[in-house]
Design a protein around this motif. Structure first.
Motif, short mmCIF file in Angstrom:
data_model
loop_
_atom_site.label_atom_id
_atom_site.label_comp_id
_atom_site.label_asym_id
_atom_site.label_seq_id
_atom_site.Cartn_x
_atom_site.Cartn_y
_atom_site.Cartn_z
N UNK A 65 0.82 -1.38 0.05
CA UNK A 65 0.07 -0.05 0.02
C UNK A 65 0.95 1.29 -0.09
N UNK A 66 1.85 1.00 0.76
CA UNK A 66 2.66 2.35 0.94
C UNK A 66 3.41 2.67 -0.60
N UNK A 67 3.90 1.69 -1.20
CA UNK A 67 4.65 1.86 -2.46
C UNK A 67 3.70 2.38 -3.60
N UNK A 68 2.30 1.93 -3.39
CA UNK A 68 1.37 2.57 -4.47
C UNK A 68 0.56 3.58 -3.85
N UNK A 69 0.90 4.16 -2.64
CA UNK A 69 -0.15 5.28 -2.03
C UNK A 69 -0.14 6.40 -2.99
N UNK A 70 -1.27 7.01 -3.25
CA UNK A 70 -1.22 8.39 -3.76
C UNK A 70 -1.24 8.18 -5.57
N UNK A 71 -0.69 6.98 -5.84
CA UNK A 71 -0.84 6.70 -7.34
C UNK A 71 -2.07 5.97 -7.71
N UNK A 72 -2.76 5.15 -6.89
CA UNK A 72 -3.74 4.20 -7.58
C UNK A 72 -4.71 3.82 -6.33
N UNK A 124 -11.34 -12.53 -1.25
CA UNK A 124 -10.55 -11.96 -2.49
C UNK A 124 -11.50 -12.26 -3.61
N UNK A 125 -12.27 -13.38 -3.60
CA UNK A 125 -13.11 -13.81 -4.77
C UNK A 125 -14.20 -12.75 -4.61
N UNK A 126 -14.74 -12.42 -3.48
CA UNK A 126 -15.93 -11.41 -3.37
C UNK A 126 -15.55 -9.93 -3.80
N UNK A 127 -14.16 -9.38 -3.58
CA UNK A 127 -13.65 -8.19 -4.12
C UNK A 127 -13.46 -8.28 -5.71
N UNK A 128 -12.85 -9.38 -6.16
CA UNK A 128 -13.00 -9.58 -7.63
C UNK A 128 -14.08 -9.37 -8.23
N UNK A 129 -15.21 -9.98 -7.81
CA UNK A 129 -16.52 -9.76 -8.50
C UNK A 129 -16.96 -8.34 -8.20
N UNK A 130 -16.92 -7.81 -7.22
CA UNK A 130 -17.34 -6.38 -7.01
C UNK A 130 -16.68 -5.11 -7.52
N UNK A 131 -15.42 -5.46 -7.52
CA UNK A 131 -14.79 -4.24 -7.99
C UNK A 131 -14.06 -4.25 -8.95
N UNK A 132 -13.76 -5.70 -9.59
CA UNK A 132 -13.29 -5.82 -10.97
C UNK A 132 -11.98 -4.90 -11.24
N UNK A 133 -10.83 -5.35 -10.33
CA UNK A 133 -9.88 -4.53 -10.49
C UNK A 133 -8.99 -4.77 -11.81
N UNK A 134 -8.15 -3.70 -11.99
CA UNK A 134 -7.35 -4.05 -13.33
C UNK A 134 -6.07 -4.85 -12.87
N UNK A 135 -5.66 -4.94 -11.79
CA UNK A 135 -4.27 -5.54 -11.41
C UNK A 135 -4.59 -6.16 -9.82
N UNK A 136 -4.31 -7.24 -9.80
CA UNK A 136 -4.33 -8.06 -8.43
C UNK A 136 -2.80 -8.40 -8.28
N UNK A 137 -2.10 -7.93 -6.87
CA UNK A 137 -1.04 -8.56 -6.43
C UNK A 137 -1.56 -9.60 -5.60
N UNK A 138 -0.75 -10.69 -5.62
CA UNK A 138 -1.31 -11.94 -4.99
C UNK A 138 -0.09 -12.61 -4.32
#
Length: 91
Positions: A19-26, A37-51
């Motif tokens: 989160x700190x590495x990405x803060x303020x950018x996305x 994770x599965x619920x968030x994928x279905x709800x938010x449809x993120x462009x990128x997943x860091x797993x």
């Protein structure tokens, strides 16, 4: 519009680093378990997943297949602290 990023790790320390590495950018959402994770994928449809690969409880091979079904446009980036040849995957 900036891409939405989802980070998945049960490690609060690792999530905070990401989160700190990405803060303020996305916009960044985080989850700590497979069900969330599965619920968030279905709800938010993120462009990128860091797993987080270091936590085997996500069941990575099956999880990535579910990810593709839940959010087919999501790019999955699997990160590990100690990469080795045994962890290589092909899809």
């Amino acid at each position: 519009m900036a891409p939405m990023i989802l980070i998945a790790s049960p490690s609060p320390i690792l999530c905070r680093r990401w989160r700190n590495a990405l803060a303020g950018n996305f916009p960044v959402y985080q989850v700590g378990d497979r069900q969330s994770l599965i619920a968030a994928l279905c709800e938010h449809k993120p462009q990128v997943l860091f797993l987080d690969h270091s936590e085997k409880h996500f069941g990575l091979n099956r999880l990535i297949c579910k990810t593709i079904k839940a959010a087919s446009a999501t790019k999955v980036i699997v990160l590990t602290a100690e990469p080795n040849d045994n962890e290589a995957m092909e899809f």
